[in-house]
Design a protein around this motif. Structure first.
Motif, short mmCIF file in Angstrom:
data_model
loop_
_atom_site.label_atom_id
_atom_site.label_comp_id
_atom_site.label_asym_id
_atom_site.label_seq_id
_atom_site.Cartn_x
_atom_site.Cartn_y
_atom_site.Cartn_z
N LEU A 27 0.83 -1.20 0.00
CA LEU A 27 0.00 0.00 0.00
C LEU A 27 0.86 1.26 0.00
CD1 LEU A 27 -2.79 1.30 0.17
CD2 LEU A 27 -2.63 1.12 2.66
N ARG A 28 1.95 1.25 0.75
CA ARG A 28 2.84 2.41 0.78
C ARG A 28 3.45 2.68 -0.58
NH1 ARG A 28 5.63 0.64 6.50
NH2 ARG A 28 4.14 1.70 7.89
N ARG A 29 3.84 1.62 -1.28
CA ARG A 29 4.40 1.81 -2.63
C ARG A 29 3.33 2.35 -3.58
NH1 ARG A 29 7.13 -3.13 -1.27
NH2 ARG A 29 5.53 -4.36 -2.33
N GLU A 30 2.11 1.84 -3.45
CA GLU A 30 1.02 2.32 -4.31
C GLU A 30 0.73 3.79 -4.05
OE1 GLU A 30 -3.36 1.54 -3.56
OE2 GLU A 30 -3.02 0.18 -5.22
N ARG A 31 0.75 4.18 -2.79
CA ARG A 31 0.46 5.58 -2.45
C ARG A 31 1.54 6.52 -2.95
NH1 ARG A 31 -2.14 5.63 3.67
NH2 ARG A 31 -4.20 4.84 3.07
N THR A 32 2.78 6.06 -2.96
CA THR A 32 3.86 6.90 -3.49
C THR A 32 3.62 7.21 -4.96
OG1 THR A 32 5.46 5.96 -1.93
CG2 THR A 32 6.34 7.03 -3.90
N LEU A 33 3.27 6.20 -5.74
CA LEU A 33 2.97 6.41 -7.16
C LEU A 33 1.73 7.28 -7.34
CD1 LEU A 33 3.63 2.79 -8.53
CD2 LEU A 33 5.10 4.80 -8.76
N GLU A 34 0.71 7.04 -6.51
CA GLU A 34 -0.52 7.82 -6.62
C GLU A 34 -0.28 9.28 -6.31
OE1 GLU A 34 -4.28 7.84 -3.79
OE2 GLU A 34 -4.31 6.06 -5.07
N THR A 35 0.55 9.55 -5.31
CA THR A 35 0.87 10.93 -4.96
C THR A 35 1.55 11.66 -6.12
OG1 THR A 35 1.08 10.37 -2.62
CG2 THR A 35 2.14 12.40 -3.35
N ARG A 36 2.46 10.97 -6.78
CA ARG A 36 3.14 11.57 -7.93
C ARG A 36 2.15 11.89 -9.05
NH1 ARG A 36 8.31 7.39 -8.16
NH2 ARG A 36 9.33 8.13 -6.26
#
Length: 225
Positions: free
Chosen positions: A189-198
């Protein structure tokens, strides 16, 4: 590991403790199961997982559920029931056990993200209203009441303030209790959120650039008239 679908299960008990806004991941669901198992009496059956349509055997089975099935997950033991739904997150059962779930499990899994499909729409509407605020105030001041620029400015600021408040409400107003169930581990989830934030940062920059350009065009047209 398997998923077994059947009819909807309705919770039934006397005491309820709200868990607030909680994020539920695969490892988080496993931690809840372990906590409930540690509280169970000797010889009690292990906690079991249910959803709107049946039950499943292991937290990893979350990956196999459909999106609409993830909107309500229930973890049951002989003494306690924890409902994790898109509109409520609550522990039902003995008061001491419910308090323990809220203190030892839910407290460390707070979230401010919406669990419903409208979350993205709310964010888009909110950002659009915030970006429109200066344009509305400027247009009102220069065009709506040209003979009385002072009154136009006051009206524009008021109208812009309304859009500002509505935009903030769309972005930040949240229900008091719900569960956001994610069929992945916390690391995933943390990796997904990093991409989503970008992605959101890129979209916000593009939207801001378009808004500034439109305001510039509007000012140019009004000044020439």
């Amino acid at each position: 590991m398997a998923v077994h679908r059947r009819g909807i299960i309705t919770p039934n008990s006397v005491h309820q403790t709200s868990l607030g806004r909680v994020l539920v991941t695969i490892d988080g669901l496993g931690a809840l199961r372990d906590l409930m198992a540690s509280q169970a009496s000797t010889g009690a059956a292990p906690p079991r997982f249910e959803f709107n349509g049946g039950h499943f055997d292991d937290p990893e089975d979350l990956r196999k559920l459909e999106n609409n099935e993830l909107r309500r997950v229930v973890v049951k033991s002989d003494q306690l029931e924890v409902v994790l739904a898109s509109n409520v997150a609550v522990a039902i059962g003995e008061p001491d056990l419910c308090t323990s779930i809220a203190r030892d499990w839910a407290r460390w899994r707070r979230t401010s993200r919406r669990p419903v499909p409208l979350a993205r729409l709310d964010a888009v509407v909110g950002v659009f209203m915030l970006l429109c605020t200066p344009a509305i105030a400027l247009w009102s001041a220069l065009r709506l009441i040209p003979s009385e620029p002072g009154s136009g400015l006051v009206f524009g600021i008021g109208l812009g303030g309304i859009t500002l408040v509505l935009g903030c409400m769309s972005l930040f107003k949240l229900p008091k209790s719900y569960a956001l169930v994610k069929p992945m581990t916390l690391d995933e989830l943390r990796r997904e959120r990093t991409l989503e934030t970008r992605h959101w940062q890129t979209a916000a920059i593009a939207l801001a650039a378009v808004t500034v350009a439109l305001i510039g065009v509007l000012v140019t047209v009004l000044v020439k008239k």
